[in-house]
Write a protein that holds these residues in place. Sequence first.
Motif, PDB file in Angstrom:
ATOM      1  N   GLN A  59     -22.095 -45.256  26.956  1.00  0.00           N
ATOM      2  CA  GLN A  59     -20.700 -45.452  26.551  1.00  0.00           C
ATOM      3  C   GLN A  59     -20.169 -44.222  25.830  1.00  0.00           C
ATOM      4  N   ALA A  60     -21.050 -43.489  25.166  1.00  0.00           N
ATOM      5  CA  ALA A  60     -20.625 -42.269  24.481  1.00  0.00           C
ATOM      6  C   ALA A  60     -20.169 -41.206  25.483  1.00  0.00           C
ATOM      7  N   ASP A  61     -20.907 -41.081  26.606  1.00  0.00           N
ATOM      8  CA  ASP A  61     -20.489 -40.148  27.664  1.00  0.00           C
ATOM      9  C   ASP A  61     -19.067 -40.466  28.123  1.00  0.00           C
ATOM     10  N   LEU A  62     -18.840 -41.759  28.374  1.00  0.00           N
ATOM     11  CA  LEU A  62     -17.558 -42.184  28.936  1.00  0.00           C
ATOM     12  C   LEU A  62     -16.422 -42.045  27.926  1.00  0.00           C
ATOM     13  N   LYS A  63     -16.694 -42.366  26.660  1.00  0.00           N
ATOM     14  CA  LYS A  63     -15.654 -42.228  25.641  1.00  0.00           C
ATOM     15  C   LYS A  63     -15.271 -40.764  25.446  1.00  0.00           C
ATOM     16  N   SER A  64     -16.273 -39.896  25.399  1.00  0.00           N
ATOM     17  CA  SER A  64     -16.015 -38.467  25.273  1.00  0.00           C
ATOM     18  C   SER A  64     -15.202 -37.952  26.461  1.00  0.00           C
TER      19      SER A  64
ATOM     20  N   VAL B  36      -6.645 -21.765  37.960  1.00  0.00           N
ATOM     21  CA  VAL B  36      -7.431 -22.188  36.800  1.00  0.00           C
ATOM     22  C   VAL B  36      -8.188 -23.481  37.107  1.00  0.00           C
ATOM     23  N   VAL B  37      -9.465 -23.508  36.751  1.00  0.00           N
ATOM     24  CA  VAL B  37     -10.298 -24.709  36.848  1.00  0.00           C
ATOM     25  C   VAL B  37     -10.973 -24.917  35.500  1.00  0.00           C
ATOM     26  N   VAL B  38     -11.013 -26.149  35.040  1.00  0.00           N
ATOM     27  CA  VAL B  38     -11.682 -26.469  33.776  1.00  0.00           C
ATOM     28  C   VAL B  38     -12.859 -27.395  34.066  1.00  0.00           C
ATOM     29  N   TRP B  39     -14.049 -26.976  33.622  1.00  0.00           N
ATOM     30  CA  TRP B  39     -15.265 -27.774  33.784  1.00  0.00           C
ATOM     31  C   TRP B  39     -15.609 -28.415  32.444  1.00  0.00           C
ATOM     32  N   ILE B  40     -15.922 -29.707  32.467  1.00  0.00           N
ATOM     33  CA  ILE B  40     -16.225 -30.433  31.235  1.00  0.00           C
ATOM     34  C   ILE B  40     -17.559 -31.159  31.362  1.00  0.00           C
ATOM     35  N   ASP B  41     -18.375 -31.012  30.336  1.00  0.00           N
ATOM     36  CA  ASP B  41     -19.568 -31.862  30.194  1.00  0.00           C
ATOM     37  C   ASP B  41     -19.358 -32.678  28.921  1.00  0.00           C
ATOM     38  N   PRO B  42     -18.958 -33.948  29.055  1.00  0.00           N
ATOM     39  CA  PRO B  42     -18.610 -34.755  27.883  1.00  0.00           C
ATOM     40  C   PRO B  42     -19.774 -35.024  26.941  1.00  0.00           C
ATOM     41  N   LEU B  43     -21.002 -34.955  27.480  1.00  0.00           N
ATOM     42  CA  LEU B  43     -22.183 -35.149  26.635  1.00  0.00           C
ATOM     43  C   LEU B  43     -23.375 -34.547  27.369  1.00  0.00           C
TER      44      LEU B  43
ATOM     45  N   GLU C 183     -18.428 -36.935  34.282  1.00  0.00           N
ATOM     46  CA  GLU C 183     -18.170 -38.356  34.498  1.00  0.00           C
ATOM     47  C   GLU C 183     -16.909 -38.509  35.338  1.00  0.00           C
ATOM     48  N   HIS C 184     -16.873 -39.544  36.169  1.00  0.00           N
ATOM     49  CA  HIS C 184     -15.785 -39.686  37.135  1.00  0.00           C
ATOM     50  C   HIS C 184     -14.965 -40.954  36.943  1.00  0.00           C
ATOM     51  N   ASP C 185     -15.231 -41.710  35.886  1.00  0.00           N
ATOM     52  CA  ASP C 185     -14.481 -42.946  35.673  1.00  0.00           C
ATOM     53  C   ASP C 185     -13.017 -42.642  35.394  1.00  0.00           C
ATOM     54  N   PRO C 186     -12.091 -43.528  35.786  1.00  0.00           N
ATOM     55  CA  PRO C 186     -10.667 -43.328  35.509  1.00  0.00           C
ATOM     56  C   PRO C 186     -10.419 -43.202  34.003  1.00  0.00           C
ATOM     57  N   VAL C 187      -9.430 -42.384  33.636  1.00  0.00           N
ATOM     58  CA  VAL C 187      -9.142 -42.187  32.214  1.00  0.00           C
ATOM     59  C   VAL C 187      -7.783 -42.744  31.814  1.00  0.00           C
TER      60      VAL C 187
ATOM     61  N   GLY D 164      -9.329 -27.410  23.689  1.00  0.00           N
ATOM     62  CA  GLY D 164     -10.762 -27.629  23.789  1.00  0.00           C
ATOM     63  C   GLY D 164     -11.433 -27.752  22.437  1.00  0.00           C
ATOM     64  N   ILE D 165     -11.061 -26.887  21.508  1.00  0.00           N
ATOM     65  CA  ILE D 165     -11.657 -26.923  20.168  1.00  0.00           C
ATOM     66  C   ILE D 165     -11.424 -28.281  19.514  1.00  0.00           C
ATOM     67  N   HIS D 166     -10.188 -28.729  19.539  1.00  0.00           N
ATOM     68  CA  HIS D 166      -9.842 -29.981  18.865  1.00  0.00           C
ATOM     69  C   HIS D 166     -10.405 -31.206  19.591  1.00  0.00           C
ATOM     70  N   LEU D 167     -10.319 -31.205  20.909  1.00  0.00           N
ATOM     71  CA  LEU D 167     -10.776 -32.375  21.662  1.00  0.00           C
ATOM     72  C   LEU D 167     -12.295 -32.522  21.627  1.00  0.00           C
ATOM     73  N   LEU D 168     -13.025 -31.425  21.701  1.00  0.00           N
ATOM     74  CA  LEU D 168     -14.476 -31.514  21.642  1.00  0.00           C
ATOM     75  C   LEU D 168     -14.952 -31.994  20.273  1.00  0.00           C
ATOM     76  N   GLU D 169     -14.275 -31.545  19.225  1.00  0.00           N
ATOM     77  CA  GLU D 169     -14.650 -32.012  17.893  1.00  0.00           C
ATOM     78  C   GLU D 169     -14.313 -33.495  17.716  1.00  0.00           C
ATOM     79  N   SER D 170     -13.201 -33.926  18.271  1.00  0.00           N
ATOM     80  CA  SER D 170     -12.839 -35.346  18.210  1.00  0.00           C
ATOM     81  C   SER D 170     -13.816 -36.191  19.024  1.00  0.00           C
ATOM     82  N   ALA D 171     -14.169 -35.697  20.207  1.00  0.00           N
ATOM     83  CA  ALA D 171     -15.145 -36.402  21.037  1.00  0.00           C
ATOM     84  C   ALA D 171     -16.498 -36.460  20.335  1.00  0.00           C
TER      85      ALA D 171
END
Length: 372
Positions: free
Chosen positions: A115-120, A181-188, A141-145, A77-84
């Motif tokens: 587009q920033a929401d989706l990229k994150s 375990v469940v992980v909740w994400i808010d990309p933006l 966001e629910h778009d395919p990854v 999470g630390i690394h991915l959020l900073e990259s996003a």
Amino acid sequence: MSAKASSTRPSGSILASYISPPCDRMRGGTRFYLGFSLVCFLAIVLLYTAKTRLQLSGCTPNSVRRSVKISQLLHAGIHLLESAGEAVVEYRDEKDQQKQVKGLTKEGKKEFVTQADLKSHVIIKGTLLDYFPCLNIISEEHDPVQQDAKDEKKYFNPQLSGQLKDITMVSRDQKYSMEDVVVWIDPLDATQEYTEKLDRYVTIMMCIVVDGSPVASVIHFPFSKETYWQWSEHGAAKSFEKLQAMHSRGDPGVQRVVVSRSHAGEVNKTLRAINNEIDVIPAGGAGFKVFELLRGNAEAYVHTTAIKKWDICVGDAFLRHTEGELRSLKTGRRISYGNPLDFKVAGGFLAVPKKGGGDELLLALREKLGYG
């Protein structure tokens, strides 16, 4: 003779009445078996398709029972959020952000996606699924990854982060069943404010839940490049501990209340009816508003309309870590995050930085809103 014979034979219509019932029964039975066979065939196809998808994703019935380390998820999470966050800043500078309306709230307010929401979303969820294919991840966001996820592996190495070095090895090795375990994400978080270039409100959040309770979380402020994380009963980022030390204070009672600037509903009117002397502070982003409590800039955060769990899980986790609390206005109780299908909190919530600090306000709000 012929006349007599004809008089003793059944007429055509009578003969049809003798024959039709068994024929109807045969036709009915045939239709039943055809229908039953079709249902069975479709079930087999669906099961085969689901099995194939699981195998392609690396998630099999055996792997579902595997365990996962919270320390690895936290590091990811630390690394991915900073990259996003880097991608979010980069996209904000583009002239065409491709802002779209993805829906309306119950109150008729527009909800935007860029587009920033989706990229994150792709960077965080896509990469997590590469390393933890059976993990239950719920993103706003629910778009395919799948199409981009393979390109994002550079964002994450599953080795432990140096930021976690102060957590004991016993804690690092703690494992939980993947099913718990469940992980909740808010990309933006604060998309509307993002499009208005109100940068300080924008955050990216990830919350790790075990058995319904938020146990660890990460929040990243992309424009100030601040990252905070916590793991309940295990530790927190040095930056967060420093923030807490700077703003530790006594309980002055609820004098300042932070509320949503874009989805306020009737919260201002409701608060004024309870206490006309309360200082109501509008702000963007659920993550930002919880941190206003943790920074000592407000004594309560009130939201009276429906809100999604990916908006509040991280803030709830940080509050629990610091002996604060976030409670549903509708039930008066803490919120559970264990059911991925139950992603909405109807009726809003009250958050305070100190447990019990908002009891009187909670009772007043529930009575005013008809929940008491």
